[in-house]
Design a protein around this motif. Structure first.
Motif, mmCIF file in Angstrom:
data_model
loop_
_atom_site.group_PDB
_atom_site.id
_atom_site.type_symbol
_atom_site.label_atom_id
_atom_site.label_comp_id
_atom_site.label_asym_id
_atom_site.label_seq_id
_atom_site.Cartn_x
_atom_site.Cartn_y
_atom_site.Cartn_z
ATOM 1 N N VAL A 65 14.212 0.754 -10.164
ATOM 2 C CA VAL A 65 14.925 0.830 -8.894
ATOM 3 C C VAL A 65 14.951 2.288 -8.437
ATOM 4 O O VAL A 65 15.375 3.171 -9.185
ATOM 5 N N LEU A 66 14.483 2.533 -7.218
ATOM 6 C CA LEU A 66 14.608 3.853 -6.591
ATOM 7 C C LEU A 66 15.623 3.712 -5.450
ATOM 8 O O LEU A 66 15.417 2.910 -4.530
ATOM 9 N N ALA A 67 16.708 4.445 -5.515
ATOM 10 C CA ALA A 67 17.798 4.254 -4.559
ATOM 11 C C ALA A 67 18.165 5.564 -3.874
ATOM 12 O O ALA A 67 18.172 6.630 -4.500
ATOM 13 N N GLY A 68 18.493 5.456 -2.591
ATOM 14 C CA GLY A 68 18.933 6.628 -1.839
ATOM 15 C C GLY A 68 19.800 6.218 -0.668
ATOM 16 O O GLY A 68 19.618 5.146 -0.084
ATOM 17 N N HIS A 69 20.752 7.074 -0.297
ATOM 18 C CA HIS A 69 21.646 6.739 0.807
ATOM 19 C C HIS A 69 21.133 7.311 2.127
ATOM 20 O O HIS A 69 20.530 8.390 2.169
ATOM 21 N N LEU A 70 21.381 6.571 3.203
ATOM 22 C CA LEU A 70 20.905 6.935 4.530
ATOM 23 C C LEU A 70 21.841 7.873 5.270
ATOM 24 O O LEU A 70 21.441 8.498 6.253
ATOM 25 N N ASP A 71 23.097 7.965 4.832
ATOM 26 C CA ASP A 71 24.081 8.714 5.597
ATOM 27 C C ASP A 71 24.109 10.185 5.223
ATOM 28 O O ASP A 71 23.607 10.599 4.167
ATOM 29 N N THR A 72 24.698 10.963 6.117
ATOM 30 C CA THR A 72 24.920 12.384 5.875
ATOM 31 C C THR A 72 26.385 12.707 6.170
ATOM 32 O O THR A 72 27.110 11.899 6.765
ATOM 33 N N VAL A 73 26.794 13.897 5.773
ATOM 34 C CA VAL A 73 28.096 14.406 6.192
ATOM 35 C C VAL A 73 28.010 14.753 7.681
ATOM 36 O O VAL A 73 26.920 14.776 8.256
ATOM 37 N N PRO A 74 29.136 15.033 8.342
ATOM 38 C CA PRO A 74 29.089 15.381 9.771
ATOM 39 C C PRO A 74 28.161 16.559 10.066
ATOM 40 O O PRO A 74 28.059 17.504 9.285
ATOM 41 N N ILE A 75 27.483 16.474 11.184
ATOM 42 C CA ILE A 75 26.526 17.496 11.599
ATOM 43 C C ILE A 75 27.263 18.799 11.905
ATOM 44 O O ILE A 75 28.317 18.797 12.544
ATOM 45 N N ALA A 76 26.714 19.914 11.455
ATOM 46 C CA ALA A 76 27.366 21.214 11.606
ATOM 47 C C ALA A 76 26.498 22.139 12.460
ATOM 48 O O ALA A 76 26.121 23.231 12.043
ATOM 49 N N ASP A 77 26.173 21.686 13.656
ATOM 50 C CA ASP A 77 25.282 22.453 14.549
ATOM 51 C C ASP A 77 23.964 22.770 13.856
ATOM 52 O O ASP A 77 23.359 23.826 14.110
ATOM 53 N N ASN A 78 23.514 21.859 12.962
ATOM 54 C CA ASN A 78 22.272 22.110 12.224
ATOM 55 C C ASN A 78 21.238 21.015 12.454
ATOM 56 O O ASN A 78 20.518 20.622 11.542
ATOM 57 N N LEU A 79 21.176 20.539 13.694
ATOM 58 C CA LEU A 79 20.098 19.673 14.159
ATOM 59 C C LEU A 79 19.654 20.199 15.523
ATOM 60 O O LEU A 79 20.473 20.755 16.271
ATOM 61 N N PRO A 80 18.389 20.017 15.909
ATOM 62 C CA PRO A 80 17.320 19.376 15.145
ATOM 63 C C PRO A 80 16.829 20.255 13.998
ATOM 64 O O PRO A 80 17.204 21.424 13.881
ATOM 65 N N SER A 81 15.999 19.665 13.156
ATOM 66 C CA SER A 81 15.450 20.389 12.009
ATOM 67 C C SER A 81 14.459 21.455 12.479
ATOM 68 O O SER A 81 13.932 21.399 13.594
ATOM 69 N N HIS A 82 14.227 22.426 11.620
ATOM 70 C CA HIS A 82 13.176 23.403 11.885
ATOM 71 C C HIS A 82 12.634 23.923 10.567
ATOM 72 O O HIS A 82 13.314 23.857 9.539
ATOM 73 N N VAL A 83 11.416 24.425 10.600
ATOM 74 C CA VAL A 83 10.723 24.891 9.397
ATOM 75 C C VAL A 83 10.612 26.404 9.427
ATOM 76 O O VAL A 83 10.274 26.999 10.455
ATOM 77 N N GLU A 84 10.923 27.014 8.289
ATOM 78 C CA GLU A 84 10.681 28.450 8.077
ATOM 79 C C GLU A 84 9.911 28.581 6.776
ATOM 80 O O GLU A 84 10.467 28.418 5.693
ATOM 81 N N GLY A 85 8.626 28.855 6.885
ATOM 82 C CA GLY A 85 7.787 28.952 5.700
ATOM 83 C C GLY A 85 7.735 27.629 4.959
ATOM 84 O O GLY A 85 7.328 26.603 5.513
ATOM 85 N N ASP A 86 8.189 27.617 3.702
ATOM 86 C CA ASP A 86 8.177 26.403 2.881
ATOM 87 C C ASP A 86 9.479 25.627 2.995
ATOM 88 O O ASP A 86 9.657 24.622 2.301
ATOM 89 N N LEU A 87 10.391 26.059 3.843
ATOM 90 C CA LEU A 87 11.722 25.457 3.876
ATOM 91 C C LEU A 87 11.955 24.681 5.168
ATOM 92 O O LEU A 87 11.689 25.181 6.262
ATOM 93 N N LEU A 88 12.456 23.464 5.003
ATOM 94 C CA LEU A 88 12.848 22.624 6.123
ATOM 95 C C LEU A 88 14.365 22.648 6.224
ATOM 96 O O LEU A 88 15.064 22.287 5.279
ATOM 97 N N TYR A 89 14.900 23.087 7.373
ATOM 98 C CA TYR A 89 16.334 23.222 7.591
ATOM 99 C C TYR A 89 16.859 22.060 8.427
ATOM 100 O O TYR A 89 16.165 21.569 9.321
#
Length: 357
Positions: free
Chosen positions: A70-94
């Protein structure tokens, strides 16, 4: 941000798919649109059977293998903290949920889409409301109503673990310590008894508390006891007659829920203590054959899981489970949350090799 009407492409590379999921807001209690998109994408895959209960989606292979994972993962997140939309810096996805745990969900979805043959059957579980109180947890609802959907020989929670195996999990016990007094006019305070002032002794006990460090199966767990909220007061001219201190206890897996509660009642002896939320810990179980085999396959030095995860639910139902995901647990819930793109690819590769061997 992604439109709820835009279909998910499960054949995107892991990093790009993670970004799609991150840009699909799904704060706890608001996962329906993302669950719809996940269900639609999975139903298009002929090698899977797909079931849904509420905002929980379960997809299963039927290769006829002797072992089911079984591979399990949750779909929800904590409340958004002005950190959407995502963006990439080098090897990191924010972005919100990059680490906890849409990178892990992306790995699940990629494997579900592309692993059309394997030496193990796989059940992919996507569930809601993990980041809130235990009573709302989607995996708990599935175990209560459709336990057969979750049957397996071994489970991997795709929780952020820094791409190494994290064994077991801490238990979580949240209580309210209630202090009472007598209400009065602030101009005649001697006629009252200030409940907020009584908080000083409770806070002193918390400040002086020495949390334990416990080693189990070679992994060190650290406990923590902290006030997380104080509520009290009526008005600026009223002596308050009640004050509540909300206390969070994260305890090592050598304690049961009952033992953890008894400990808190001892710490706060003389005060009213009411349990608000409780989730049991899970022992690491790394000596079990399935866990040993998984650890050998993915490599790395295992460590203790700080925090509660649903490995506890699987363990309570007799399914050995570990935490293993690409996200960094130290970045979970932070405004600057991010995940390494290379870690996403690495975890997917290691899981694919393990499932196929």
């Amino acid at each position: 941000m992604s439109s709820p009407n835009e279909p998910l492409d499960l054949f995107l590379d892991g990093g790009t798919l993670t970004a799609r999921l991150v840009d699909f807001p799904s704060v706890s209690g608001e996962e329906a649109a993302l669950a719809d998109a996940v269900e639609t994408a999975l139903r298009a895959l002929p090698h899977l059977t797909v079931d849904r209960y509420g905002n929980n989606v379960v997809a299963r292979t039927h290769f006829g293998r002797a072992e089911r994972v079984v591979l399990a993962g949750h779909l929800d997140t904590v409340p958004i903290a002005d950190n959407l939309p995502s963006h990439v810096e080098g090897d990191l996805l924010y972005g919100c949920g990059t680490s906890d745990m849409k990178s892990g969900v992306a790995v699940q979805l990629r494997l579900a889409a592309t692993l059309t043959e394997a030496n193990r059957d796989v059940t992919y579980v996507f569930y809601d409301c993990e980041e809130v109180e235990a009573a709302r947890n989607g995996l708990g609802h599935l175990f209560a109503v459709h336990p057969d959907w979750l049957a397996g020989d071994f489970a991997v929670l795709m929780e952020p673990s820094g791409a190494v195996v994290e064994g077991g999990c801490q238990g979580s016990l949240r209580v309210d310590v209630t202090l009472t007094g007598v209400r009065a006019h602030a101009a005649r305070s001697w006629l009252g008894d200030n409940a907020i002032h009584k908080a000083a002794e409770v806070l002193r006990r918390l400040a002086e508390y020495q949390p334990r460090r416990v080693e189990i199966d070679g992994l060190e767990y650290r406990e923590g006891l902290n006030a997380t909220r104080i509520d009290g007061g009526v008005a600026g001219n009223v002596i308050p007659d009640e004050c509540r201190i909300h206390v969070a206890f994260r305890f090592a897996p050598d304690r049961s829920l009952e033992q953890a509660e008894a400990h808190l009642r001892e710490v706060f002896a003389g005060y009213q203590v009411d349990v608000v939320d409780a989730s049991p810990a899970a022992l690491p179980g790394l000596g079990l054959p399935a866990a040993r085999a998984f650890l050998e396959a993915v490599g790395g030095e295992p460590r203790a899981k700080f925090g509660w995860t649903d490995v506890a639910r699987f363990s309570a139902h007799g399914v050995p489970a570990v935490n293993y995901g690409p996200g960094d647990p130290n970045l979970a819930h932070k405004r600057e949350e991010h995940c390494s793109l290379s870690a996403i690819a690495d975890v997917e590769r290691r899981l694919r090799d393990w499932l196929a061997r």
